[in-house]
Design an enzyme around this catalytic site. Structure first.
Site, PDB file in Angstrom:
ATOM      1  N   PRO A 176      37.715 154.305 117.326  1.00 24.16           N
ATOM      2  CA  PRO A 176      38.588 152.875 117.064  1.00 24.16           C
ATOM      3  C   PRO A 176      39.293 152.975 118.228  1.00 24.16           C
ATOM      4  O   PRO A 176      40.128 153.566 118.638  1.00 24.16           O
ATOM      5  CB  PRO A 176      39.499 153.163 115.801  1.00 24.16           C
ATOM      6  CG  PRO A 176      39.530 154.919 115.858  1.00 24.16           C
ATOM      7  CD  PRO A 176      38.127 155.399 116.566  1.00 24.16           C
ATOM      8  N   MET A 177      39.253 151.538 118.893  1.00 20.08           N
ATOM      9  CA  MET A 177      40.256 151.228 119.829  1.00 20.08           C
ATOM     10  C   MET A 177      40.526 149.960 119.705  1.00 20.08           C
ATOM     11  O   MET A 177      40.083 148.872 119.269  1.00 20.08           O
ATOM     12  CB  MET A 177      39.410 151.126 121.476  1.00 20.08           C
ATOM     13  CG  MET A 177      38.952 152.486 121.582  1.00 20.08           C
ATOM     14  SD  MET A 177      37.986 152.625 123.274  1.00 20.08           S
ATOM     15  CE  MET A 177      36.263 152.004 122.458  1.00 20.08           C
ATOM     16  N   ALA A 178      41.838 149.827 119.631  1.00 24.53           N
ATOM     17  CA  ALA A 178      42.581 148.456 119.239  1.00 24.53           C
ATOM     18  C   ALA A 178      42.394 147.476 120.329  1.00 24.53           C
ATOM     19  O   ALA A 178      42.461 147.521 121.544  1.00 24.53           O
ATOM     20  CB  ALA A 178      44.038 148.588 119.497  1.00 24.53           C
ATOM     21  N   GLN A 217      39.473 152.038 110.251  1.00 22.30           N
ATOM     22  CA  GLN A 217      40.570 152.838 110.285  1.00 22.30           C
ATOM     23  C   GLN A 217      41.893 152.030 109.821  1.00 22.30           C
ATOM     24  O   GLN A 217      42.167 150.773 110.283  1.00 22.30           O
ATOM     25  CB  GLN A 217      40.890 153.173 111.702  1.00 22.30           C
ATOM     26  CG  GLN A 217      42.035 154.242 112.093  1.00 22.30           C
ATOM     27  CD  GLN A 217      42.246 154.692 113.412  1.00 22.30           C
ATOM     28  OE1 GLN A 217      42.814 153.591 114.258  1.00 22.30           O
ATOM     29  NE2 GLN A 217      41.636 155.691 113.674  1.00 22.30           N
ATOM     30  N   CYS A 272      47.084 157.524 117.367  1.00 20.82           N
ATOM     31  CA  CYS A 272      47.748 156.505 118.255  1.00 20.82           C
ATOM     32  C   CYS A 272      48.794 157.031 118.916  1.00 20.82           C
ATOM     33  O   CYS A 272      49.994 157.198 118.126  1.00 20.82           O
ATOM     34  CB  CYS A 272      47.802 155.141 117.429  1.00 20.82           C
ATOM     35  SG  CYS A 272      48.063 153.809 118.730  1.00 20.82           S
ATOM     36  N   GLY A 310      35.098 156.798 123.176  1.00 22.16           N
ATOM     37  CA  GLY A 310      36.174 155.704 123.251  1.00 22.16           C
ATOM     38  C   GLY A 310      35.975 154.780 124.689  1.00 22.16           C
ATOM     39  O   GLY A 310      35.090 154.049 124.831  1.00 22.16           O
ATOM     40  N   ARG A 311      36.701 155.187 125.621  1.00 20.93           N
ATOM     41  CA  ARG A 311      36.497 154.370 126.762  1.00 20.93           C
ATOM     42  C   ARG A 311      35.518 154.426 127.403  1.00 20.93           C
ATOM     43  O   ARG A 311      35.081 153.715 128.227  1.00 20.93           O
ATOM     44  CB  ARG A 311      38.113 155.093 127.686  1.00 20.93           C
ATOM     45  CG  ARG A 311      39.297 154.593 126.851  1.00 20.93           C
ATOM     46  CD  ARG A 311      40.540 155.046 127.505  1.00 20.93           C
ATOM     47  NE  ARG A 311      40.576 156.676 127.668  1.00 20.93           N
ATOM     48  CZ  ARG A 311      41.345 157.448 128.202  1.00 20.93           C
ATOM     49  NH1 ARG A 311      42.140 156.815 129.318  1.00 20.93           N
ATOM     50  NH2 ARG A 311      41.234 158.729 127.974  1.00 20.93           N
TER      51      ARG A 311
END
EC number: 1.3.1.-
Length: 324
Positions: free
Chosen positions: A18-20, A73, A103, A227-228
């Protein structure tokens, strides 16, 4: 290798983090096209879910086209709103609920949610128990090694979370106070792996097959979460799955296919958010795709405000590009 969560199978065990502001529905669909074991929504604040705002509910949309399990999430500080939000998300079609305890952002931890929950394990466990009790879905937990080097309590919290009914635990190999500095400590994840019998997934600095292999070797984890490393490369998870878990090599776009792919993603963002907000959100994705493009062309793409002009720039920038 497969991760099982009740009746769900996460195969391959290569999961999208999950990435905002990034893992929205358009991006998750792009990742799903190439393949992954699981895609996770961007963080959704539990209190905001209760307001029924369309912009918030949109973050929790779970519809995909590739048949992948989808996790939503949730973040929050209090048990009751988290439980109610979990029920709403379940009704919207989520197959897994993930609890955010990792986070590090100040605006999140300042509200005593995210990684701040690790500073009060008793309170965190009450929240976890409430969510597990609210839904008939697998509940997972994503957290860090601890708040700081003096509070490395991930193994303790993981064991208690498992006892409360959590089905999988994802560990980012840094403390909250590290944010994203230094290197992820995959070896430290092994202590969490030893403390529980549910699957543990390694996260942090996993950008390609080589780093994924090292993370698995050092942590003993059942899988990896990327993620990134997927920013500007929605195919990255499929590449890792092919290299490490015997899956088919993904067919990567090249030449006109690459510009068509980026154009499709761009148009999907505008369709999902509307023109004005979509233009702003699309720029970061275009920037990641265009990292290898000439600087003047990349700058012009970032400034463009007309969709037709932007699509022309995409064709110019990517018509001879190959995915890597």
């Amino acid at each position: 290798m497969t991760i099982s969560l009740d009746s769900l199978r996460l195969d391959p065990p290569v999961l999208l983090a999950p990435m905002a502001g990034i893992t929205d529905l358009p991006f998750r669909r792009m990742v799903a096209r190439f393949g992954a074991g699981l895609v996770v929504s961007e963080m959704v604040a539990s209190g905001e879910m209760l307001t029924a705002k369309p912009s918030v509910r949109a973050k929790a949309q779970a519809e995909l086209t590739a048949g992948l399990p989808t996790s939503v999430q949730l973040a929050g500080r209090e048990a009751a709103p988290m439980a109610e939000a979990a029920k709403i998300v379940a009704d919207m079609g989520a197959e897994i609920i993930d609890i955010n305890m990792g986070c590090p952002a100040k605006k999140v931890t300042g509200g005593l949610s995210g990684a701040a929950l690790m500073r009060n394990p008793d309170h965190a466990l009450r929240l976890i128990e409430a969510v597990v009790g609210a839904v008939d879905l697998p509940v997972t937990l994503k957290m860090r090694l601890g708040w700081d080097e003096d509070q490395l309590n991930a193994a303790e919290i993981a064991a208690r979370a498992e006892a409360a009914g959590v089905k999988m635990i994802v560990i980012h190999g840094r403390t909250r106070m590290q944010f994203y500095t230094g290197a992820a400590d995959w070896r430290a994840i092994a202590a969490v792996r030893a403390a529980v019998s549910v699957p543990v997934v390694a996260n942090g600095d996993i950008t390609d097959a080589a780093s994924a292999r090292r993370a698995l070797d050092q942590s003993g984890a059942a899988g990896v979460m990327v993620g990134r490393g997927a920013q500007g490369a929605p195919w990255r998870l499929a590449q890792i799955a092919a290299a490490l878990f015997g899956k088919a090599d993904p067919k990567l776009p090249s030449g006109s296919e690459f510009s068509d792919f980026v154009s499709e993603h761009y148009e999907a963002i505008l369709s999902f958010y509307g023109r004005d907000l979509g233009l702003r959100i699309a720029r970061k994705h275009l920037g990641w795709y265009a990292e290898a493009a000439a600087a003047p062309l990349r700058a012009e793409m970032m400034r463009a405000t007309d969709p037709a002009a932007t699509l022309a720039l995409i064709r110019s920038a990517f018509s001879e590009r190959e995915a890597a």
